[in-house]
Design a protein around this motif. Sequence first.
Motif, mmCIF file in Angstrom:
data_model
loop_
_atom_site.group_PDB
_atom_site.id
_atom_site.type_symbol
_atom_site.label_atom_id
_atom_site.label_comp_id
_atom_site.label_asym_id
_atom_site.label_seq_id
_atom_site.Cartn_x
_atom_site.Cartn_y
_atom_site.Cartn_z
ATOM 1 N N GLU A 151 0.851 -1.187 0.000
ATOM 2 C CA GLU A 151 0.000 0.000 0.000
ATOM 3 C C GLU A 151 0.890 1.240 0.000
ATOM 4 O OE1 GLU A 151 -2.850 2.514 3.036
ATOM 5 O OE2 GLU A 151 -2.450 0.398 3.457
ATOM 6 N N THR A 152 0.792 2.037 -1.060
ATOM 7 C CA THR A 152 1.597 3.247 -1.150
ATOM 8 C C THR A 152 0.996 4.313 -0.247
ATOM 9 O OG1 THR A 152 2.207 2.759 -3.426
ATOM 10 C CG2 THR A 152 2.512 5.022 -2.675
ATOM 11 N N LYS A 153 1.768 4.717 0.763
ATOM 12 C CA LYS A 153 1.298 5.748 1.700
ATOM 13 C C LYS A 153 1.724 7.132 1.232
ATOM 14 C CE LYS A 153 -0.962 6.883 5.287
ATOM 15 N NZ LYS A 153 -2.404 6.608 5.336
ATOM 16 N N MET A 154 2.996 7.244 0.807
ATOM 17 C CA MET A 154 3.498 8.513 0.307
ATOM 18 C C MET A 154 4.143 8.262 -1.048
ATOM 19 S SD MET A 154 4.995 10.619 3.590
ATOM 20 C CE MET A 154 4.562 12.193 2.807
ATOM 21 N N ARG A 155 3.985 9.228 -1.945
ATOM 22 C CA ARG A 155 4.509 9.108 -3.294
ATOM 23 C C ARG A 155 5.220 10.418 -3.644
ATOM 24 N NH1 ARG A 155 2.507 5.740 -7.159
ATOM 25 N NH2 ARG A 155 0.619 5.478 -5.928
ATOM 26 N N ALA A 156 6.508 10.310 -3.971
ATOM 27 C CA ALA A 156 7.279 11.486 -4.388
ATOM 28 C C ALA A 156 7.629 11.351 -5.860
ATOM 29 C CB ALA A 156 8.553 11.600 -3.555
ATOM 30 N N ARG A 157 7.466 12.434 -6.584
ATOM 31 C CA ARG A 157 7.794 12.435 -8.003
ATOM 32 C C ARG A 157 8.591 13.694 -8.354
ATOM 33 N NH1 ARG A 157 6.691 8.106 -7.225
ATOM 34 N NH2 ARG A 157 5.259 6.664 -8.271
ATOM 35 N N ASP A 158 9.776 13.468 -8.922
ATOM 36 C CA ASP A 158 10.635 14.553 -9.416
ATOM 37 C C ASP A 158 10.866 15.632 -8.356
ATOM 38 O OD1 ASP A 158 10.708 13.283 -11.909
ATOM 39 O OD2 ASP A 158 8.882 14.295 -12.567
ATOM 40 N N VAL A 159 11.149 15.201 -7.135
ATOM 41 C CA VAL A 159 11.314 16.156 -6.034
ATOM 42 C C VAL A 159 12.752 16.667 -5.991
ATOM 43 C CG1 VAL A 159 11.272 16.451 -3.523
ATOM 44 C CG2 VAL A 159 9.455 15.142 -4.675
ATOM 45 N N SER A 160 12.883 17.974 -6.067
ATOM 46 C CA SER A 160 14.169 18.636 -5.878
ATOM 47 C C SER A 160 14.054 19.597 -4.703
ATOM 48 C CB SER A 160 14.586 19.414 -7.133
ATOM 49 O OG SER A 160 14.800 18.537 -8.233
ATOM 50 N N VAL A 161 15.139 19.721 -3.949
ATOM 51 C CA VAL A 161 15.176 20.653 -2.825
ATOM 52 C C VAL A 161 16.376 21.567 -3.010
ATOM 53 C CG1 VAL A 161 15.275 20.926 -0.324
ATOM 54 C CG2 VAL A 161 14.123 18.927 -1.292
ATOM 55 N N TYR A 162 16.133 22.862 -2.890
ATOM 56 C CA TYR A 162 17.178 23.865 -3.046
ATOM 57 C C TYR A 162 17.357 24.608 -1.724
ATOM 58 C CZ TYR A 162 16.193 23.341 -8.073
ATOM 59 O OH TYR A 162 16.000 22.850 -9.340
ATOM 60 N N TYR A 163 18.621 24.923 -1.408
ATOM 61 C CA TYR A 163 18.942 25.884 -0.348
ATOM 62 C C TYR A 163 19.558 27.073 -1.050
ATOM 63 C CZ TYR A 163 18.309 22.007 2.935
ATOM 64 O OH TYR A 163 17.803 20.958 3.654
ATOM 65 N N GLY A 164 18.751 28.112 -1.254
ATOM 66 C CA GLY A 164 19.214 29.204 -2.097
ATOM 67 C C GLY A 164 19.399 28.694 -3.521
ATOM 68 N N LYS A 165 20.596 28.865 -4.087
ATOM 69 C CA LYS A 165 20.864 28.380 -5.446
ATOM 70 C C LYS A 165 21.403 26.946 -5.462
ATOM 71 C CE LYS A 165 21.813 32.967 -7.376
ATOM 72 N NZ LYS A 165 22.810 33.840 -8.057
ATOM 73 N N LYS A 166 21.759 26.426 -4.277
ATOM 74 C CA LYS A 166 22.342 25.082 -4.217
ATOM 75 C C LYS A 166 21.234 24.028 -4.264
ATOM 76 C CE LYS A 166 24.824 21.952 -1.110
ATOM 77 N NZ LYS A 166 25.451 21.195 -2.193
ATOM 78 N N LYS A 167 21.362 23.087 -5.183
ATOM 79 C CA LYS A 167 20.398 21.989 -5.277
ATOM 80 C C LYS A 167 20.900 20.833 -4.415
ATOM 81 C CE LYS A 167 18.198 20.783 -9.172
ATOM 82 N NZ LYS A 167 17.908 20.128 -10.488
ATOM 83 N N ALA A 168 20.156 20.535 -3.345
ATOM 84 C CA ALA A 168 20.564 19.479 -2.413
ATOM 85 C C ALA A 168 19.967 18.137 -2.797
ATOM 86 C CB ALA A 168 20.148 19.849 -0.991
#
Length: 266
Positions: free
Chosen positions: A16-33
């Motif tokens: 059973e899929t509880k959470m689904r993430a798709r193409d998730v990017s996280v940035y701190y300012g200009k830095k892509k973490a």
Amino acid sequence: MPSSTPIEAENVAPGETKMRARDVSVYYGKKKAIDEVSIDIFTEFVTAFIGPSGCGKSTFLRALNRMNDTISSARVTGCIELDGEDIYSSDMDVVQLRARVGMVFQKPNPFPKSIYDNIAYGPKIHGLAQSKSDLDEVVEKSLRRAGLWEEVKDRLSDSGTALSGGQQQRLCIARAIAVEPEVILMDEPCSALDPIATAKIEELIDDLRGRYAIVIVTHSMQQAARVSQRTAFFHLGNLIEYGQTSDIFTNPRESRTQDYITGRYG
């Protein structure tokens, strides 16, 4: 390379899929973490996030309940759903989200309140208990599920900060459970604990499996192997491989996973 589809192990029947993430990017300012991570989190499994320091695993974990919102420079793109609902939608109540997706941090952080009030606080503010007897029941049930009741039942009025480190961490887990979450996120919950306290937390995670979708970030590959059924390997902000824990540790498909597992870097 980043992919718009989740990385999965072969021949694994989905739960059973509880959470689904798709193409998730996280940035701190200009830095892509985090770079376009796609992954499914299942209710039936404990999922471990592993990888070298600074690889983005804790950043991605915090994105799952919008904890990065507290960092002014942080920005999240892509889609994360909880039961099909976009958690970054403007309609999402973040307070309610964090009740549904609880977080246990690296360092135990009990409130400077009594053991009882540490557990009762959440149910009171969320309206989950209507009377003192209701609260008493929630407190006892939560402490029992966290394996702490027998140790503290005669001193519920003592401060939560007076407990040992391992007991404080179980208190924090009990506090998360008390608001009836659906997902529990654990960010290196044993890194500040001794081996005996660590073993108790690992036993607790195993006991809680199936009641909640559990995601744990850990630097210990041994711990990931012991407590999880799914493992995701992160490296330099990318999700490299995700699948059954036994496959990740014994027959990884990616050379970078193999190199990390065998200690060639990290």
